[in-house]
Design a protein around this motif. Structure first.
Motif, mmCIF file in Angstrom:
data_model
loop_
_atom_site.group_PDB
_atom_site.id
_atom_site.type_symbol
_atom_site.label_atom_id
_atom_site.label_comp_id
_atom_site.label_asym_id
_atom_site.label_seq_id
_atom_site.Cartn_x
_atom_site.Cartn_y
_atom_site.Cartn_z
ATOM 1 N N GLN A 26 91.783 105.922 -10.016
ATOM 2 C CA GLN A 26 91.656 105.094 -11.225
ATOM 3 C C GLN A 26 92.978 105.064 -11.986
ATOM 4 O O GLN A 26 93.426 104.010 -12.468
ATOM 5 N N PHE A 50 95.577 102.847 -10.086
ATOM 6 C CA PHE A 50 95.433 101.407 -10.264
ATOM 7 C C PHE A 50 95.720 100.965 -11.707
ATOM 8 O O PHE A 50 96.125 99.826 -11.928
ATOM 9 N N GLU A 99 98.338 98.003 -11.990
ATOM 10 C CA GLU A 99 97.942 96.738 -12.616
ATOM 11 C C GLU A 99 98.979 96.247 -13.612
ATOM 12 O O GLU A 99 99.089 95.038 -13.882
ATOM 13 N N LYS A 139 91.236 96.625 -5.631
ATOM 14 C CA LYS A 139 90.860 98.003 -5.950
ATOM 15 C C LYS A 139 89.643 98.447 -5.154
ATOM 16 O O LYS A 139 89.608 99.553 -4.604
ATOM 17 N N LYS A 178 89.565 101.427 -2.327
ATOM 18 C CA LYS A 178 88.691 102.584 -2.554
ATOM 19 C C LYS A 178 87.738 102.781 -1.378
ATOM 20 O O LYS A 178 87.573 103.903 -0.883
#
Length: 549
Positions: A357, A360, A364, A417, A421
Protein backbone atom coordinates in the motif's frame (compact mmCIF):
# COMPACT_ATOMS: atom_id res chain seq x y z
CA UNK A 1 43.77 -36.73 -59.70
CA UNK A 2 46.20 -36.00 -56.85
CA UNK A 3 49.69 -37.46 -56.82
CA UNK A 4 50.12 -41.16 -56.03
CA UNK A 5 52.30 -41.31 -52.93
CA UNK A 6 54.78 -44.17 -53.03
CA UNK A 7 57.12 -45.82 -50.50
CA UNK A 8 60.04 -47.99 -51.69
CA UNK A 9 61.70 -50.59 -49.42
CA UNK A 10 64.66 -52.82 -50.34
CA UNK A 11 67.80 -53.72 -48.43
CA UNK A 12 69.89 -53.65 -51.63
CA UNK A 13 70.76 -50.03 -52.40
CA UNK A 14 71.32 -50.62 -56.12
CA UNK A 15 67.84 -52.16 -56.59
CA UNK A 16 66.20 -49.51 -54.38
CA UNK A 17 67.72 -46.67 -56.40
CA UNK A 18 66.78 -48.37 -59.66
CA UNK A 19 63.12 -48.68 -58.59
CA UNK A 20 63.16 -45.02 -57.52
CA UNK A 21 64.45 -43.95 -60.99
CA UNK A 22 61.78 -45.99 -62.76
CA UNK A 23 59.00 -44.50 -60.59
CA UNK A 24 60.22 -40.95 -61.15
CA UNK A 25 60.31 -41.54 -64.91
CA UNK A 26 56.56 -42.21 -64.88
CA UNK A 27 55.74 -38.51 -64.52
CA UNK A 28 54.72 -35.84 -62.03
CA UNK A 29 51.63 -37.71 -60.83
CA UNK A 30 53.94 -40.11 -58.93
CA UNK A 31 55.44 -38.85 -55.68
CA UNK A 32 58.03 -40.78 -53.68
CA UNK A 33 57.45 -39.97 -50.00
CA UNK A 34 60.26 -42.20 -48.73
CA UNK A 35 62.87 -44.85 -49.57
CA UNK A 36 63.99 -47.30 -46.87
CA UNK A 37 66.45 -50.16 -46.49
CA UNK A 38 64.34 -52.24 -44.10
CA UNK A 39 60.72 -52.83 -43.10
CA UNK A 40 61.38 -51.73 -39.50
CA UNK A 41 62.48 -48.28 -40.71
CA UNK A 42 59.20 -47.87 -42.61
CA UNK A 43 57.10 -49.00 -39.67
CA UNK A 44 58.81 -46.57 -37.31
CA UNK A 45 58.45 -43.71 -39.81
CA UNK A 46 54.74 -44.38 -40.20
CA UNK A 47 54.06 -44.66 -36.46
CA UNK A 48 56.34 -41.80 -35.33
CA UNK A 49 56.06 -39.35 -38.24
CA UNK A 50 52.52 -40.14 -39.44
CA UNK A 51 53.65 -40.87 -43.02
CA UNK A 52 50.80 -41.93 -45.32
CA UNK A 53 51.00 -43.37 -48.85
CA UNK A 54 48.99 -45.05 -51.61
CA UNK A 55 51.49 -47.67 -52.82
CA UNK A 56 54.11 -49.77 -51.05
CA UNK A 57 56.83 -51.33 -53.25
CA UNK A 58 58.75 -53.70 -51.00
CA UNK A 59 61.26 -56.51 -51.14
CA UNK A 60 59.98 -59.67 -49.44
CA UNK A 61 63.16 -60.76 -47.67
CA UNK A 62 64.87 -58.17 -45.45
CA UNK A 63 66.95 -58.64 -42.25
CA UNK A 64 65.15 -56.64 -39.50
CA UNK A 65 61.52 -56.81 -40.63
CA UNK A 66 60.57 -58.64 -43.83
CA UNK A 67 58.07 -57.29 -46.34
CA UNK A 68 55.27 -59.67 -45.33
CA UNK A 69 55.43 -58.63 -41.67
CA UNK A 70 55.61 -54.95 -42.63
CA UNK A 71 52.60 -55.24 -44.95
CA UNK A 72 50.52 -57.02 -42.32
CA UNK A 73 51.36 -54.55 -39.54
CA UNK A 74 50.66 -51.46 -41.65
CA UNK A 75 47.42 -52.87 -43.09
CA UNK A 76 45.98 -52.94 -39.55
CA UNK A 77 45.69 -49.13 -39.53
CA UNK A 78 46.44 -47.83 -43.07
CA UNK A 79 44.81 -48.32 -46.47
CA UNK A 80 47.23 -48.82 -49.40
CA UNK A 81 48.17 -51.19 -52.24
CA UNK A 82 51.33 -53.35 -52.28
CA UNK A 83 53.71 -54.66 -54.94
CA UNK A 84 56.31 -57.16 -53.70
CA UNK A 85 59.77 -57.61 -55.23
CA UNK A 86 60.92 -61.24 -55.01
CA UNK A 87 63.39 -63.82 -56.27
CA UNK A 88 62.46 -66.98 -58.18
CA UNK A 89 62.81 -69.12 -55.05
CA UNK A 90 60.24 -67.11 -53.04
CA UNK A 91 57.12 -68.91 -54.31
CA UNK A 92 55.79 -69.76 -50.82
CA UNK A 93 56.38 -66.18 -49.73
CA UNK A 94 54.49 -64.92 -52.77
CA UNK A 95 51.50 -67.12 -51.95
CA UNK A 96 51.41 -65.63 -48.46
CA UNK A 97 51.80 -62.12 -49.90
CA UNK A 98 48.84 -62.56 -52.21
CA UNK A 99 46.71 -63.88 -49.33
CA UNK A 100 47.70 -60.80 -47.31
CA UNK A 101 46.36 -58.48 -49.99
CA UNK A 102 49.33 -57.72 -52.21
CA UNK A 103 48.29 -56.30 -55.59
CA UNK A 104 51.01 -58.16 -57.48
CA UNK A 105 54.65 -59.09 -57.46
CA UNK A 106 57.70 -58.44 -59.64
CA UNK A 107 60.53 -60.95 -60.02
CA UNK A 108 64.19 -60.01 -59.78
CA UNK A 109 65.98 -58.88 -61.85
CA UNK A 110 63.37 -56.21 -62.53
CA UNK A 111 62.42 -55.78 -66.18
CA UNK A 112 61.58 -52.15 -67.01
CA UNK A 113 58.71 -53.01 -69.41
CA UNK A 114 57.20 -55.51 -66.97
CA UNK A 115 57.51 -52.91 -64.20
CA UNK A 116 55.66 -50.37 -66.39
CA UNK A 117 52.81 -52.87 -66.98
CA UNK A 118 52.48 -53.61 -63.25
CA UNK A 119 52.55 -49.93 -62.31
CA UNK A 120 49.86 -49.09 -64.86
CA UNK A 121 47.61 -51.76 -63.35
CA UNK A 122 48.24 -50.38 -59.87
CA UNK A 123 47.56 -46.84 -61.06
CA UNK A 124 44.14 -47.86 -62.41
CA UNK A 125 43.26 -49.58 -59.14
CA UNK A 126 44.38 -46.59 -57.06
CA UNK A 127 42.40 -44.19 -59.25
CA UNK A 128 39.35 -46.44 -58.90
CA UNK A 129 39.78 -46.55 -55.12
CA UNK A 130 40.18 -42.79 -55.04
CA UNK A 131 36.97 -42.28 -57.03
CA UNK A 132 35.10 -44.70 -54.76
CA UNK A 133 36.40 -42.84 -51.73
CA UNK A 134 35.33 -39.50 -53.18
CA UNK A 135 31.87 -40.89 -53.98
CA UNK A 136 31.60 -42.24 -50.44
CA UNK A 137 32.68 -38.90 -48.96
CA UNK A 138 30.15 -37.09 -51.19
CA UNK A 139 27.41 -39.46 -50.05
CA UNK A 140 28.42 -38.99 -46.42
CA UNK A 141 28.36 -35.20 -46.83
CA UNK A 142 24.90 -35.32 -48.42
CA UNK A 143 23.65 -37.63 -45.66
CA UNK A 144 25.11 -35.29 -43.04
CA UNK A 145 23.47 -32.26 -44.67
CA UNK A 146 20.15 -34.11 -44.82
CA UNK A 147 20.43 -35.07 -41.16
CA UNK A 148 21.32 -31.48 -40.22
CA UNK A 149 18.33 -30.13 -42.18
CA UNK A 150 16.05 -32.58 -40.42
CA UNK A 151 17.46 -31.61 -37.02
CA UNK A 152 16.97 -27.89 -37.75
CA UNK A 153 13.38 -28.57 -38.80
CA UNK A 154 12.72 -30.38 -35.51
CA UNK A 155 14.23 -27.50 -33.50
CA UNK A 156 12.20 -24.97 -35.46
CA UNK A 157 8.99 -26.88 -34.77
CA UNK A 158 9.77 -27.07 -31.06
CA UNK A 159 10.43 -23.32 -30.99
CA UNK A 160 6.94 -22.63 -32.30
CA UNK A 161 5.07 -25.37 -30.45
CA UNK A 162 3.64 -24.88 -27.01
CA UNK A 163 4.29 -27.40 -24.24
CA UNK A 164 3.56 -30.94 -25.43
CA UNK A 165 3.27 -34.38 -23.92
CA UNK A 166 6.58 -36.00 -23.03
CA UNK A 167 6.07 -38.64 -25.73
CA UNK A 168 6.84 -35.96 -28.30
CA UNK A 169 10.32 -35.66 -26.79
CA UNK A 170 11.29 -38.71 -28.82
CA UNK A 171 12.64 -36.14 -31.31
CA UNK A 172 15.56 -35.54 -28.93
CA UNK A 173 17.00 -38.95 -29.86
CA UNK A 174 17.96 -37.44 -33.23
CA UNK A 175 20.65 -35.36 -31.47
CA UNK A 176 23.88 -36.15 -29.61
CA UNK A 177 23.21 -37.47 -26.12
CA UNK A 178 24.88 -39.16 -23.20
CA UNK A 179 27.74 -36.70 -22.76
CA UNK A 180 28.56 -33.02 -22.96
CA UNK A 181 26.15 -30.17 -22.57
CA UNK A 182 23.84 -27.93 -24.58
CA UNK A 183 23.35 -24.18 -24.51
CA UNK A 184 20.59 -22.20 -26.21
CA UNK A 185 20.97 -18.67 -27.61
CA UNK A 186 18.17 -16.36 -28.76
CA UNK A 187 18.76 -13.31 -30.98
CA UNK A 188 16.09 -10.64 -31.34
CA UNK A 189 16.43 -7.47 -33.43
CA UNK A 190 15.59 -4.31 -31.44
CA UNK A 191 12.98 -1.69 -32.36
CA UNK A 192 11.64 -3.40 -35.47
CA UNK A 193 8.27 -1.69 -35.20
CA UNK A 194 9.77 1.79 -34.90
CA UNK A 195 11.58 1.32 -38.21
CA UNK A 196 8.64 0.04 -40.27
CA UNK A 197 8.17 3.48 -41.86
CA UNK A 198 11.79 3.69 -42.93
CA UNK A 199 11.92 0.61 -45.16
CA UNK A 200 10.11 -0.85 -48.14
CA UNK A 201 9.23 -4.59 -48.15
CA UNK A 202 12.23 -5.35 -50.34
CA UNK A 203 14.45 -3.53 -47.82
CA UNK A 204 13.20 -5.78 -45.04
CA UNK A 205 13.99 -8.87 -47.08
CA UNK A 206 17.47 -7.56 -47.83
CA UNK A 207 18.31 -6.86 -44.21
CA UNK A 208 16.75 -10.10 -43.04
CA UNK A 209 19.01 -12.02 -45.42
CA UNK A 210 21.99 -9.95 -44.30
CA UNK A 211 21.40 -10.83 -40.64
CA UNK A 212 20.97 -14.51 -41.48
CA UNK A 213 24.25 -14.45 -43.40
CA UNK A 214 25.98 -12.81 -40.44
CA UNK A 215 24.69 -15.54 -38.12
CA UNK A 216 25.65 -18.33 -40.51
CA UNK A 217 29.15 -17.00 -41.10
CA UNK A 218 29.66 -16.33 -37.40
CA UNK A 219 28.63 -19.86 -36.50
CA UNK A 220 30.99 -21.33 -39.09
CA UNK A 221 33.90 -19.04 -38.22
CA UNK A 222 33.71 -19.07 -34.43
CA UNK A 223 31.67 -21.98 -33.12
CA UNK A 224 32.83 -24.80 -35.38
CA UNK A 225 36.47 -23.84 -34.85
CA UNK A 226 35.90 -24.46 -31.14
CA UNK A 227 34.70 -28.02 -31.90
CA UNK A 228 31.06 -27.29 -31.04
CA UNK A 229 28.13 -28.92 -32.70
CA UNK A 230 25.80 -26.09 -33.69
CA UNK A 231 22.41 -25.51 -35.27
CA UNK A 232 20.76 -22.21 -36.12
CA UNK A 233 17.28 -21.41 -37.42
CA UNK A 234 14.77 -18.59 -37.82
CA UNK A 235 12.19 -17.83 -35.17
CA UNK A 236 9.53 -15.21 -35.67
CA UNK A 237 10.30 -12.21 -37.88
CA UNK A 238 13.75 -10.82 -37.10
CA UNK A 239 14.42 -13.33 -34.34
CA UNK A 240 16.79 -16.28 -34.50
CA UNK A 241 17.93 -19.23 -32.41
CA UNK A 242 21.26 -21.03 -32.03
CA UNK A 243 21.77 -24.33 -30.21
CA UNK A 244 25.28 -25.30 -29.16
CA UNK A 245 26.54 -28.70 -28.05
CA UNK A 246 29.98 -29.56 -26.77
CA UNK A 247 30.89 -33.18 -26.04
CA UNK A 248 33.79 -32.34 -23.75
CA UNK A 249 33.63 -29.20 -21.65
CA UNK A 250 36.91 -27.26 -21.90
CA UNK A 251 38.16 -25.03 -19.08
CA UNK A 252 37.25 -21.85 -20.99
CA UNK A 253 33.86 -23.09 -22.20
CA UNK A 254 31.81 -20.55 -20.23
CA UNK A 255 33.64 -17.65 -21.93
CA UNK A 256 33.23 -18.90 -25.51
CA UNK A 257 29.45 -18.37 -25.95
CA UNK A 258 29.69 -14.94 -24.33
CA UNK A 259 32.58 -13.94 -26.61
CA UNK A 260 30.76 -15.32 -29.66
CA UNK A 261 27.45 -13.57 -28.92
CA UNK A 262 29.12 -10.26 -28.11
CA UNK A 263 30.94 -10.33 -31.44
CA UNK A 264 27.70 -11.27 -33.18
CA UNK A 265 25.90 -8.32 -31.57
CA UNK A 266 28.65 -5.92 -32.66
CA UNK A 267 28.66 -7.27 -36.23
CA UNK A 268 24.87 -6.87 -36.61
CA UNK A 269 25.11 -3.27 -35.39
CA UNK A 270 28.04 -2.53 -37.69
CA UNK A 271 26.67 -4.03 -40.92
CA UNK A 272 22.91 -3.40 -40.63
CA UNK A 273 20.79 -0.42 -39.55
CA UNK A 274 19.63 -2.45 -36.54
CA UNK A 275 20.83 -3.43 -33.11
CA UNK A 276 20.08 -6.79 -31.54
CA UNK A 277 19.57 -8.13 -28.04
CA UNK A 278 20.89 -11.64 -27.37
CA UNK A 279 19.95 -13.99 -24.53
CA UNK A 280 22.21 -16.86 -23.43
CA UNK A 281 20.66 -19.64 -21.34
CA UNK A 282 22.12 -21.92 -18.70
CA UNK A 283 23.94 -25.07 -19.76
CA UNK A 284 21.77 -28.20 -19.78
CA UNK A 285 22.54 -31.86 -20.43
CA UNK A 286 19.15 -33.20 -21.48
CA UNK A 287 17.63 -31.82 -24.69
CA UNK A 288 14.22 -32.73 -23.25
CA UNK A 289 14.55 -29.41 -21.38
CA UNK A 290 14.61 -27.45 -24.63
CA UNK A 291 11.13 -25.94 -24.15
CA UNK A 292 11.97 -24.77 -20.64
CA UNK A 293 15.16 -23.14 -21.87
CA UNK A 294 13.26 -21.51 -24.73
CA UNK A 295 10.83 -19.87 -22.30
CA UNK A 296 13.70 -18.82 -20.05
CA UNK A 297 15.35 -16.93 -22.91
CA UNK A 298 12.10 -15.29 -24.03
CA UNK A 299 11.68 -14.07 -20.48
CA UNK A 300 15.32 -13.04 -20.22
CA UNK A 301 14.88 -10.73 -23.22
CA UNK A 302 12.16 -8.89 -21.30
CA UNK A 303 14.97 -7.23 -19.37
CA UNK A 304 15.65 -4.97 -22.32
CA UNK A 305 12.43 -3.20 -21.27
CA UNK A 306 14.32 -2.09 -18.18
CA UNK A 307 17.94 -1.99 -19.26
CA UNK A 308 17.53 -1.16 -22.95
CA UNK A 309 18.42 -3.17 -26.04
CA UNK A 310 21.67 -3.85 -27.89
CA UNK A 311 22.90 -6.05 -25.05
CA UNK A 312 23.82 -9.64 -24.32
CA UNK A 313 21.70 -10.98 -21.45
CA UNK A 314 22.89 -14.09 -19.63
CA UNK A 315 20.75 -16.32 -17.46
CA UNK A 316 22.67 -15.29 -14.36
CA UNK A 317 21.65 -11.68 -15.06
CA UNK A 318 18.62 -12.37 -12.85
CA UNK A 319 20.94 -12.54 -9.87
CA UNK A 320 22.53 -9.19 -10.83
CA UNK A 321 19.22 -7.34 -11.08
CA UNK A 322 18.66 -7.35 -7.34
CA UNK A 323 21.63 -5.10 -6.73
CA UNK A 324 20.79 -2.59 -9.43
CA UNK A 325 19.00 0.66 -8.63
CA UNK A 326 17.49 2.89 -11.24
CA UNK A 327 18.27 6.60 -11.12
CA UNK A 328 14.59 7.23 -11.82
CA UNK A 329 13.38 5.41 -8.67
CA UNK A 330 13.20 7.48 -5.51
CA UNK A 331 14.61 6.33 -2.17
CA UNK A 332 11.12 6.10 -0.68
CA UNK A 333 9.97 3.74 -3.44
CA UNK A 334 13.14 1.68 -3.00
CA UNK A 335 12.44 1.48 0.74
CA UNK A 336 8.91 0.17 0.23
CA UNK A 337 10.15 -2.23 -2.47
CA UNK A 338 12.60 -3.76 0.00
CA UNK A 339 9.84 -4.02 2.62
CA UNK A 340 7.53 -5.82 0.18
CA UNK A 341 10.25 -8.27 -0.86
CA UNK A 342 11.29 -8.96 2.76
CA UNK A 343 7.68 -9.61 3.78
CA UNK A 344 7.27 -11.84 0.75
CA UNK A 345 10.41 -13.81 1.63
CA UNK A 346 9.19 -14.34 5.19
CA UNK A 347 5.69 -15.28 4.10
CA UNK A 348 4.10 -12.45 6.13
CA UNK A 349 1.01 -11.58 4.12
CA UNK A 350 -0.33 -8.74 6.31
CA UNK A 351 3.02 -6.93 6.40
CA UNK A 352 3.37 -7.41 2.65
CA UNK A 353 -0.04 -5.80 1.98
CA UNK A 354 0.81 -2.81 4.20
CA UNK A 355 4.16 -2.32 2.49
CA UNK A 356 2.53 -2.72 -0.91
CA UNK A 357 0.00 0.00 0.00
CA UNK A 358 2.85 2.36 0.86
CA UNK A 359 4.66 1.43 -2.36
CA UNK A 360 1.67 2.33 -4.54
CA UNK A 361 1.04 5.53 -2.60
CA UNK A 362 4.51 6.70 -3.63
CA UNK A 363 4.22 5.35 -7.18
CA UNK A 364 0.87 7.07 -7.78
CA UNK A 365 2.56 10.42 -7.21
CA UNK A 366 5.08 9.87 -10.02
CA UNK A 367 4.73 12.37 -12.89
CA UNK A 368 4.93 10.04 -15.92
CA UNK A 369 3.61 6.60 -17.01
CA UNK A 370 7.17 5.60 -17.94
CA UNK A 371 8.38 6.17 -14.36
CA UNK A 372 5.41 4.20 -13.00
CA UNK A 373 6.19 1.32 -15.33
CA UNK A 374 9.86 1.31 -14.30
CA UNK A 375 9.04 1.32 -10.58
CA UNK A 376 6.49 -1.52 -10.91
CA UNK A 377 8.87 -3.58 -13.04
CA UNK A 378 11.62 -3.08 -10.48
CA UNK A 379 9.34 -4.53 -7.78
CA UNK A 380 8.19 -7.46 -9.95
CA UNK A 381 11.76 -8.35 -10.89
CA UNK A 382 12.74 -8.26 -7.20
CA UNK A 383 9.98 -10.76 -6.38
CA UNK A 384 10.96 -12.95 -9.34
CA UNK A 385 14.60 -12.84 -8.26
CA UNK A 386 13.69 -14.23 -4.84
CA UNK A 387 11.68 -16.92 -6.58
CA UNK A 388 14.74 -17.82 -8.68
CA UNK A 389 17.05 -17.94 -5.67
CA UNK A 390 14.80 -20.60 -4.19
CA UNK A 391 14.99 -22.76 -7.34
CA UNK A 392 11.38 -22.11 -8.17
CA UNK A 393 11.50 -20.02 -11.31
CA UNK A 394 11.49 -22.83 -13.86
CA UNK A 395 8.44 -24.38 -12.22
CA UNK A 396 6.61 -21.55 -13.99
CA UNK A 397 8.72 -20.29 -16.93
CA UNK A 398 6.12 -17.64 -17.80
CA UNK A 399 6.16 -16.14 -14.31
CA UNK A 400 8.07 -12.95 -15.03
CA UNK A 401 6.83 -12.67 -18.63
CA UNK A 402 3.23 -12.55 -17.41
CA UNK A 403 4.12 -10.07 -14.68
CA UNK A 404 5.85 -7.62 -17.03
CA UNK A 405 2.74 -7.46 -19.23
CA UNK A 406 0.64 -6.13 -16.33
CA UNK A 407 1.71 -2.54 -17.02
CA UNK A 408 0.65 -2.93 -20.66
CA UNK A 409 -2.74 -4.45 -19.94
CA UNK A 410 -3.90 -2.29 -17.03
CA UNK A 411 -6.30 0.46 -18.19
CA UNK A 412 -6.00 2.55 -15.02
CA UNK A 413 -3.95 2.80 -11.84
CA UNK A 414 -6.53 0.96 -9.69
CA UNK A 415 -6.44 -2.03 -12.03
CA UNK A 416 -2.65 -1.92 -12.04
CA UNK A 417 -2.55 -2.11 -8.23
CA UNK A 418 -5.03 -4.98 -8.11
CA UNK A 419 -3.23 -7.04 -10.73
CA UNK A 420 0.18 -6.54 -9.12
CA UNK A 421 -1.22 -7.50 -5.71
CA UNK A 422 -2.90 -10.62 -7.08
CA UNK A 423 0.27 -11.68 -8.89
CA UNK A 424 2.49 -11.26 -5.81
CA UNK A 425 0.04 -13.18 -3.59
CA UNK A 426 -0.13 -15.98 -6.15
CA UNK A 427 3.66 -16.23 -6.21
CA UNK A 428 3.71 -16.24 -2.40
CA UNK A 429 1.29 -19.15 -2.41
CA UNK A 430 3.52 -20.99 -4.87
CA UNK A 431 6.46 -20.37 -2.52
CA UNK A 432 4.60 -22.08 0.31
CA UNK A 433 4.09 -25.16 -1.85
CA UNK A 434 7.67 -24.98 -3.05
CA UNK A 435 9.03 -25.20 0.49
CA UNK A 436 7.01 -28.27 1.44
CA UNK A 437 9.29 -31.16 2.20
CA UNK A 438 9.13 -34.18 -0.06
CA UNK A 439 10.13 -37.44 1.64
CA UNK A 440 10.70 -39.31 -1.63
CA UNK A 441 10.44 -37.10 -4.72
CA UNK A 442 11.23 -39.97 -7.11
CA UNK A 443 8.40 -42.08 -5.69
CA UNK A 444 6.01 -39.11 -5.76
CA UNK A 445 6.92 -38.42 -9.40
CA UNK A 446 6.51 -42.07 -10.41
CA UNK A 447 3.18 -42.35 -8.65
CA UNK A 448 1.87 -39.23 -10.34
CA UNK A 449 3.05 -40.48 -13.75
CA UNK A 450 1.29 -43.83 -13.29
CA UNK A 451 -1.91 -42.06 -12.28
CA UNK A 452 -1.80 -39.78 -15.34
CA UNK A 453 -0.57 -42.01 -18.16
CA UNK A 454 -3.44 -40.99 -20.42
CA UNK A 455 -2.99 -37.27 -19.79
CA UNK A 456 -0.64 -34.71 -21.33
CA UNK A 457 2.55 -35.37 -19.32
CA UNK A 458 5.42 -32.87 -19.54
CA UNK A 459 8.65 -32.54 -17.59
CA UNK A 460 7.37 -29.27 -16.17
CA UNK A 461 4.22 -30.92 -14.83
CA UNK A 462 6.16 -33.80 -13.28
CA UNK A 463 8.68 -31.44 -11.65
CA UNK A 464 5.83 -29.37 -10.22
CA UNK A 465 4.64 -32.39 -8.23
CA UNK A 466 7.92 -32.46 -6.31
CA UNK A 467 8.59 -28.71 -6.30
CA UNK A 468 11.80 -28.99 -8.29
CA UNK A 469 13.40 -27.07 -11.11
CA UNK A 470 12.81 -29.17 -14.30
CA UNK A 471 16.50 -29.04 -15.21
CA UNK A 472 17.57 -30.19 -11.76
CA UNK A 473 14.78 -32.78 -11.62
CA UNK A 474 15.91 -34.44 -14.88
CA UNK A 475 19.48 -34.83 -13.60
CA UNK A 476 18.23 -35.92 -10.16
CA UNK A 477 15.87 -38.53 -11.62
CA UNK A 478 18.57 -40.03 -13.85
CA UNK A 479 21.16 -40.09 -11.05
CA UNK A 480 18.72 -41.79 -8.67
CA UNK A 481 17.16 -44.28 -11.09
CA UNK A 482 19.74 -44.78 -13.83
CA UNK A 483 17.26 -43.91 -16.60
CA UNK A 484 15.95 -40.72 -18.16
CA UNK A 485 12.50 -39.43 -17.30
CA UNK A 486 11.50 -39.85 -20.96
CA UNK A 487 12.46 -43.54 -20.90
CA UNK A 488 10.60 -44.08 -17.62
CA UNK A 489 7.37 -42.52 -18.88
CA UNK A 490 7.60 -44.48 -22.14
CA UNK A 491 8.23 -47.72 -20.23
CA UNK A 492 5.33 -47.06 -17.82
CA UNK A 493 2.96 -46.35 -20.69
CA UNK A 494 3.98 -49.43 -22.64
CA UNK A 495 3.68 -51.64 -19.54
CA UNK A 496 0.15 -50.34 -19.05
CA UNK A 497 -0.55 -50.97 -22.74
CA UNK A 498 0.65 -54.59 -22.35
CA UNK A 499 -1.70 -55.03 -19.42
CA UNK A 500 -4.65 -53.69 -21.42
CA UNK A 501 -3.76 -55.90 -24.39
CA UNK A 502 -3.76 -58.95 -22.13
CA UNK A 503 -6.79 -58.23 -19.94
CA UNK A 504 -9.20 -56.32 -22.21
CA UNK A 505 -10.60 -56.51 -25.70
CA UNK A 506 -10.12 -52.79 -26.30
CA UNK A 507 -9.08 -51.79 -29.81
CA UNK A 508 -5.45 -50.80 -30.40
CA UNK A 509 -6.61 -47.24 -31.11
CA UNK A 510 -8.41 -46.99 -27.75
CA UNK A 511 -5.46 -48.48 -25.86
CA UNK A 512 -3.06 -46.00 -27.49
CA UNK A 513 -5.22 -43.05 -26.39
CA UNK A 514 -5.68 -44.44 -22.89
CA UNK A 515 -1.91 -44.48 -22.33
CA UNK A 516 -1.29 -41.02 -23.80
CA UNK A 517 -0.60 -41.61 -27.52
CA UNK A 518 -2.97 -39.86 -29.91
CA UNK A 519 -1.21 -41.28 -32.98
CA UNK A 520 -1.87 -45.03 -33.26
CA UNK A 521 0.84 -45.57 -35.88
CA UNK A 522 3.41 -43.90 -33.68
CA UNK A 523 2.23 -45.98 -30.70
CA UNK A 524 2.55 -49.23 -32.67
CA UNK A 525 6.00 -48.30 -33.97
CA UNK A 526 7.21 -47.39 -30.47
CA UNK A 527 5.71 -50.58 -29.01
CA UNK A 528 7.59 -52.71 -31.54
CA UNK A 529 10.79 -50.75 -31.04
CA UNK A 530 10.72 -51.42 -27.28
CA UNK A 531 9.15 -54.90 -27.16
CA UNK A 532 10.04 -56.43 -30.51
CA UNK A 533 6.40 -56.95 -31.55
CA UNK A 534 3.51 -54.83 -32.70
CA UNK A 535 0.57 -54.54 -30.27
CA UNK A 536 -1.48 -56.92 -32.45
CA UNK A 537 1.32 -59.49 -32.56
CA UNK A 538 1.78 -59.22 -28.80
CA UNK A 539 -1.93 -59.77 -28.16
CA UNK A 540 -2.14 -62.74 -30.58
CA UNK A 541 0.90 -64.40 -29.03
CA UNK A 542 -0.43 -63.85 -25.50
CA UNK A 543 -3.81 -65.45 -26.22
CA UNK A 544 -2.15 -68.29 -28.14
CA UNK A 545 0.19 -69.11 -25.25
CA UNK A 546 -2.73 -68.88 -22.81
CA UNK A 547 -4.79 -71.30 -24.90
CA UNK A 548 -1.91 -73.80 -25.08
CA UNK A 549 -1.63 -74.03 -21.29
Amino acid sequence: MTQIKTVIVDDEGRIRRGIERMVRSLGDEWEIVGTFSDGLEVYEAVTNQSISFDLLISDIRMPEMDGLTLNKKLKSHLSFLTIFISGYDDFEYLQTALRDGAVNYILKPIDKEQFQIQIDEVKQKIEMLYEEKQEWLTMQEKASQLEYTKQVQLLSEMTWNEEKDISYLDWTRQFPGGCGCYQLIHISVDQVLSKTRDFLPEDWNKWSQAIEQIIEESVEAEIQVQLFNSWWWRGSKFSYWILLHMEERSHDYEFLPRKFTEQLRVTIQKITPFTASIAIGHEFKDLALFSNMKYDLLTLLQFRMIQGGNRVFQADSFQDIKGQKSKGISSSILKYTEQVINSFAQGKKDELLRSLQGFFREVEALPSPLMIKEAVHYLLIGIANHWIENDGYSEDPDLLTNALTITKQAVNFIQLKDQVKVWILQVMEKMVGLKKEQQNPIQVAKEWIKNNLGENISIKKIAQQVYMNPNYFCDYFKNQTGETILDYVTSARLEKAKELLEKTDLKIYDIAISVGYQDTKYFSRLFKQWLGQTPSQFRDQYFKSTADK
